[in-house]
Write a protein that holds these residues in place. Structure first.
Motif, PDB file in Angstrom:
ATOM      1  N   ILE A  88       0.835  -1.207   0.000  1.00  0.00           N
ATOM      2  CA  ILE A  88       0.000   0.000   0.000  1.00  0.00           C
ATOM      3  C   ILE A  88       0.870   1.257   0.000  1.00  0.00           C
ATOM      4  N   ARG A 118      -9.333  -7.947   0.543  1.00  0.00           N
ATOM      5  CA  ARG A 118      -8.765  -6.615   0.332  1.00  0.00           C
ATOM      6  C   ARG A 118      -8.240  -6.449  -1.089  1.00  0.00           C
ATOM      7  N   PHE A 260      -7.334  -3.016  -4.646  1.00  0.00           N
ATOM      8  CA  PHE A 260      -7.345  -1.965  -3.615  1.00  0.00           C
ATOM      9  C   PHE A 260      -6.073  -1.144  -3.779  1.00  0.00           C
ATOM     10  N   PRO A 262      -5.233   2.461  -2.774  1.00  0.00           N
ATOM     11  CA  PRO A 262      -5.459   3.808  -2.250  1.00  0.00           C
ATOM     12  C   PRO A 262      -4.344   4.739  -2.707  1.00  0.00           C
ATOM     13  N   GLU A 263      -4.709   5.993  -2.845  1.00  0.00           N
ATOM     14  CA  GLU A 263      -3.686   6.977  -3.225  1.00  0.00           C
ATOM     15  C   GLU A 263      -2.703   7.124  -2.078  1.00  0.00           C
ATOM     16  N   PHE A 264      -1.462   7.104  -2.404  1.00  0.00           N
ATOM     17  CA  PHE A 264      -0.470   7.285  -1.345  1.00  0.00           C
ATOM     18  C   PHE A 264       0.686   8.113  -1.862  1.00  0.00           C
TER      19      PHE A 264
ATOM     20  N   ILE B 251      -2.216   7.544   4.748  1.00  0.00           N
ATOM     21  CA  ILE B 251      -3.412   6.705   4.724  1.00  0.00           C
ATOM     22  C   ILE B 251      -3.578   5.948   6.035  1.00  0.00           C
ATOM     23  N   VAL B 253      -5.476   2.471   7.326  1.00  0.00           N
ATOM     24  CA  VAL B 253      -6.131   1.239   6.888  1.00  0.00           C
ATOM     25  C   VAL B 253      -6.790   0.589   8.098  1.00  0.00           C
ATOM     26  N   GLN B 254      -8.083   0.297   7.984  1.00  0.00           N
ATOM     27  CA  GLN B 254      -8.740  -0.457   9.051  1.00  0.00           C
ATOM     28  C   GLN B 254      -8.447  -1.935   8.826  1.00  0.00           C
ATOM     29  N   ALA B 255      -7.685  -2.522   9.720  1.00  0.00           N
ATOM     30  CA  ALA B 255      -7.255  -3.909   9.560  1.00  0.00           C
ATOM     31  C   ALA B 255      -8.254  -4.871  10.203  1.00  0.00           C
TER      32      ALA B 255
END
Lengths: 282, 578
Positions: A88, A118, A260, A262-264, B251, B253-255
């Protein structure tokens, strides 16, 4: 490839191998899986420094140190979350997670399901030998219920085996395949396909432990290629799994779910703006 | 009591209670915000029953002309919208003969409260609310309180306008009407608890909770990745960070659980991103194995534990300082790591930011022990100073022949190559390893790496931030975390009696700082250890790591009752033989 490699010459499988000698027993299927990894990496001409292989604990989880890429040998059962956190935040890397059936389906079982859900763009390779080898011969989640040589389960486990492909499909993995260590070239092709497919790819590799399960020598006679091509339809894949004898080899499912991603893009400059929410307007 | 009156002019404590949807928390938050706009300092803590929605609730405020960090010995005003289950708060809301209990007309206050000898006042709260279309009792209550303490209504009107904007003008108008009407009903009691308002406006005040402060500290320190699992009372920290991180390109993240969240941090940090999670005791217990992995693999991570009552599920909504032992001793093997503890709402920012800096710099795991009391307290504070602590990890940026990730020598910190750096490929490992990272079970390698991981922490110069030290007396009070605030108030009370005590509150709990502690204790002949734990965990920690010629005395009280300043004063007077 836009990433410049240290060498312009094509990389060979041996370029992805480290000098460290494996701890595995002679005849272990994992040697072939190691070879399949290096063949797949060479086939894709991945820059070794841009690949990370992450593992948990167990015989097969020793694999990162035997590769000349970045590696992380984490704790038992938690390799997938390590991989997810890395991918991520570093989408530029090729992230692969590897391990065994105990690591992935027992202690790490929930992470396996959640990683499928995910659908982060990474590849998970499980070397399945239906036994705990590192602790010397206990039943694993994929062991048959009537296997009576497990030292903690002398009467057999008497519980239903875990069925990784079904769980992967039901949980949302985007690529599902099975390979055999008896065919490292075939396994390398499947790993390559898995890495190149977007989202979470799951590859089960049947990899015998002839030390604790000598009868698994016969696997090379039992495995057989799946007579059909991969489907993108989960319903079709599910129907095929109904008649799976656990020894079909090939790619079952290549889904179209959006990974999945997400912008990072960390920025430091606007951190002080966050303060304004707390300031009293007297 | 002469003393009470003096103090009352500069500090007033108010408890608002009510049940199911009465809106006391909303009223409390609005009062705090209005007081801040009027230039006052203050805190608000909340206490509630275990119900998800409804159930008895108490908003406990202290407003003052000076910065406050803890509750006073008694509450001046107890105002109840209704008395349903109110007696459950008896121990948390101590009253005195100078206190005033206000409740609905013809609703008898519980004897638990009237036994204090406090005066009572009945007001037709319901009826006043009904006189306004859409009127609510909690707004009437706000008006009543403002009138009693002499807080001008103008800042409260502003707060109503900004907070109720979404609900439309009608909602604002009816709330304003209720407030004004409530304020007009206090009769002879108007101004009876007058706070002396300064004409000088404080220029830069913040309204912030400890959990938000920790989140802001994390982002200031460079954290851009958070993985977490919701848990009371840490959730607000995470809920604040989720959108805040997006603003800085990070970010959350809900783990799926705490095992996953801590391992996601390790993965992100291995890739070079400063990472943090927040949890409470049960979550910390789940994380401990992998915190050990962060230590062994020298991967920086920060875990904020917002402590609650334990063991097991314990008391999720209320505070206790009982995770000290697991934070200090909870990792298996010899695993040197950092343990830090903020000691005020504002300090949650500083300490969290410092923890990130230290974890990154020393390539290890840091546990930050906040607690429910700090985390969920909302306070009006002066803007915390900017500090320069940001992540400053030692990175191997260029290819290096024979690179060894765990090279020994120097100060013990070895440069970390990040994936993407050619020629430096290595495998990070939780197995004991040689300097190269290759697994090793050789005694020499084990010893060498154990030394490396210890020495890099022990040899670092933590500076004066390691502890807060106040006072000159020969009698010391050693305390930590949220227990510091009542101890400081106790010191102020003792000073007015001509007694000076010395306060020592370590912010850095691990690695221990024997030389600095010795210096701080120079000339001390006796010391009381004040903490909020049943097992006297901090007392035993001090005895183990900071043994003295004199004996430590212990004042250990379990949560959720806060430690009150007068308790500390009484204990010091007895034990210190004053």
């Amino acid at each position: 490839m836009d990433q410049t490699s240290t060498s312009t010459a094509a990389l060979k499988p041996k370029d992805y191998k480290s000098d460290t000698k494996p701890v595995w027993c002679p005849g272990c299927g994992d040697f072939s899986v190691l070879s399949a990894f290096t063949k797949a990496m060479a086939a894709m001409q991945l820059d070794p420094e841009r690949v990370v292989v992450i593992s948990g604990i167990g015989c097969s989880s020793r694999i990162p140190a035997y590769l000349n890429v970045y590696g992380f040998h984490a704790v038992h059962g938690r390799a997938l979350p390590v991989g997810i956190g890395l991918k991520i935040t570093r989408p530029d890397l090729t992230v692969m997670v590897a391990g065994g059936d105990g690591d992935g389906f027992s202690i790490g079982g929930n992470h396996f399901m959640q990683a499928c859900r995910r659908n982060v763009d990474m590849t998970y390779v499980v070397m399945d030998n239906q036994v705990y080898g590192m602790t010397k011969g206990q039943a694993s989640p994929t062991t048959e219920p009537d296997w009576e040589r497990g030292k903690l389960t002398p009467h057999g486990t008497r519980i239903n085996p875990f069925y990784p492909l079904v769980i992967a499909l039901a949980s949302g993995a985007n690529f599902i395949a099975r390979a055999s260590s008896n065919d490292p070239n075939g396994a390398a092709r499947v790993i390559t396909e898995a890495v190149q497919h977007p989202g979470f790819s799951f590859v089960q590799i049947l990899s015998p432990c002839i030390t604790f399960r000598p009868e698994q020598r016969d696997w090379k006679k039992i495995v057989h290629p799946a007579p059909v091509v991969a489907t993108a339809d989960p319903a079709v894949a599910a129907r095929r799994l109904m008649t799976d004898d656990n020894f079909f080899i090939g790619t079952l499912f290549k889904g179209e779910r959006v990974p999945f991603t997400p912008e990072f893009e960390p920025r430091a400059e606007s951190a002080h703006e966050l303060e304004t929410a707390f300031r009293m307007s007297a | 009591m002469e003393e009470h009156k003096d103090r009352a002019s500069s500090s007033i404590s108010i408890a608002l209670i009510g049940s199911g949807g009465a809106g006391v928390m909303t009223a409390g938050s609005m009062l705090l915000e209005a007081a801040g706009r009027a230039g006052l300092f203050g805190i608000m803590t909340r206490s509630a029953g275990p119900q998800i929605r409804g159930g008895e609730a108490a908003a406990m405020l202290r407003l003052a002309t000076f910065p406050v960090e803890s509750h006073d010995n008694e509450f001046d005003i107890l105002l109840a919208i209704d008395w349903l289950n109110a007696d459950r708060f008896r121990a948390e809301i101590p009253l005195g003969t100078q206190s005033l209990i206000i409740g609905e007309t013809d609703a008898e206050p519980p004897q638990a409260f009237t036994d204090s000898g406090a005066r009572t006042l009945e007001l037709p709260l319901k009826q006043i609310a009904r006189e306004t279309d859409g009127g609510r009792e909690n707004m009437v209550v706000l008006g009543v309180v403002c009138s009693l303490i002499g807080l001008p209504l103008e800042p409260l009107h502003q707060v109503l306008e900004s907070l109720l904007k979404r609900k439309g003008q009608a909602a604002i108008d009816s709330s304003v009407a209720c407030v004004d009407s409530g304020a007009a009903h206090t009769g002879k009691h108007q101004g009876s608890y007058q706070l002396s308002l300064s004409s000088e406006k404080q220029c830069d005040l913040w309204n912030i909770s400890g959990n938000e402060a920790a989140g802001l500290g994390a982002i200031r320190g460079g954290v851009r990745f958070v993985a977490a699992y919701p848990i009371t009372p840490a959730t607000e920290l995470l809920e604040w960070m989720a959108p805040a991180l997006e603003q800085v390109g990070g970010i959350l993240v809900q783990a799926e659980d705490e095992l996953a969240s801590v391992n996601q941090l390790i993965g992100a940090s291995f890739g070079g991103t400063p990472s943090l999670t927040a949890t409470s005791g049960p979550g910390l217990a789940l994380m401990t194995e992998s915190i050990g992995l962060a230590v062994a693999s020298e991967t920086p991570i920060v875990v904020v534990d917002v402590m609650r009552g334990g063991p097991s599920t314990g008391i999720p909504t209320k505070s206790e300082q009982s995770d000290l032992n697991i934070a200090i001793y909870g990792l298996h093997g010899d695993a040197p790591h950092l343990v830090l503890a903020p000691m005020s709402v504002a300090d949650c920012l500083f300490t969290t930011q410092w923890a990130i800096h230290l974890a990154e710099k020393l390539q290890t795991a840091a546990i930050v022990l906040s607690d429910q009391n700090l985390g969920q307290t909302r306070a009006i504070i002066e803007r915390p100073a900017d500090v320069a602590f940001v992540s400053g990890r030692s990175i191997q940026e260029t290819p290096m022949e024979g690179y060894q990730r765990y090279a020994v020598g120097g100060n013990g910190v070895s440069p970390m190559a990040l994936p993407g750096t050619a020629g430096c490929q290595y495998t990070a490992d939780g197995l004991e390893h040689a300097p190269s990272g290759i697994p090793s079970s050789r005694a020499e390698d084990h010893r060498q790496q154990l030394d490396k991981r210890r020495d890099k922490l022990v040899n670092h110069d933590y500076g004066d931030h390691w502890a807060l030290i106040e006072g000159e007396g020969e009698f010391a009070v050693i305390t930590w975390g949220s227990s510091l605030a009542p101890v400081r108030e106790a010191r102020a009370m003792l000073l007015s009696d001509g007694i000076d005590i010395r306060i020592i509150a370590p912010r850095l709990l691990l690695p221990v700082q024997p030389e600095r502690m010795q210096q701080a204790l120079a000339g001390v002949t006796g010391a009381l250890v004040v903490e909020q734990s049943h097992g006297a965990q901090f007392f035993h920690y001090l005895q183990a790591f900071y043994p003295q010629k004199f004996e430590f005395m212990s004042m250990a009280q379990p949560g959720p009752l806060p430690i009150r300043p007068e308790q500390v004063v009484a204990d010091i007077k007895t034990r210190g033989k004053y």
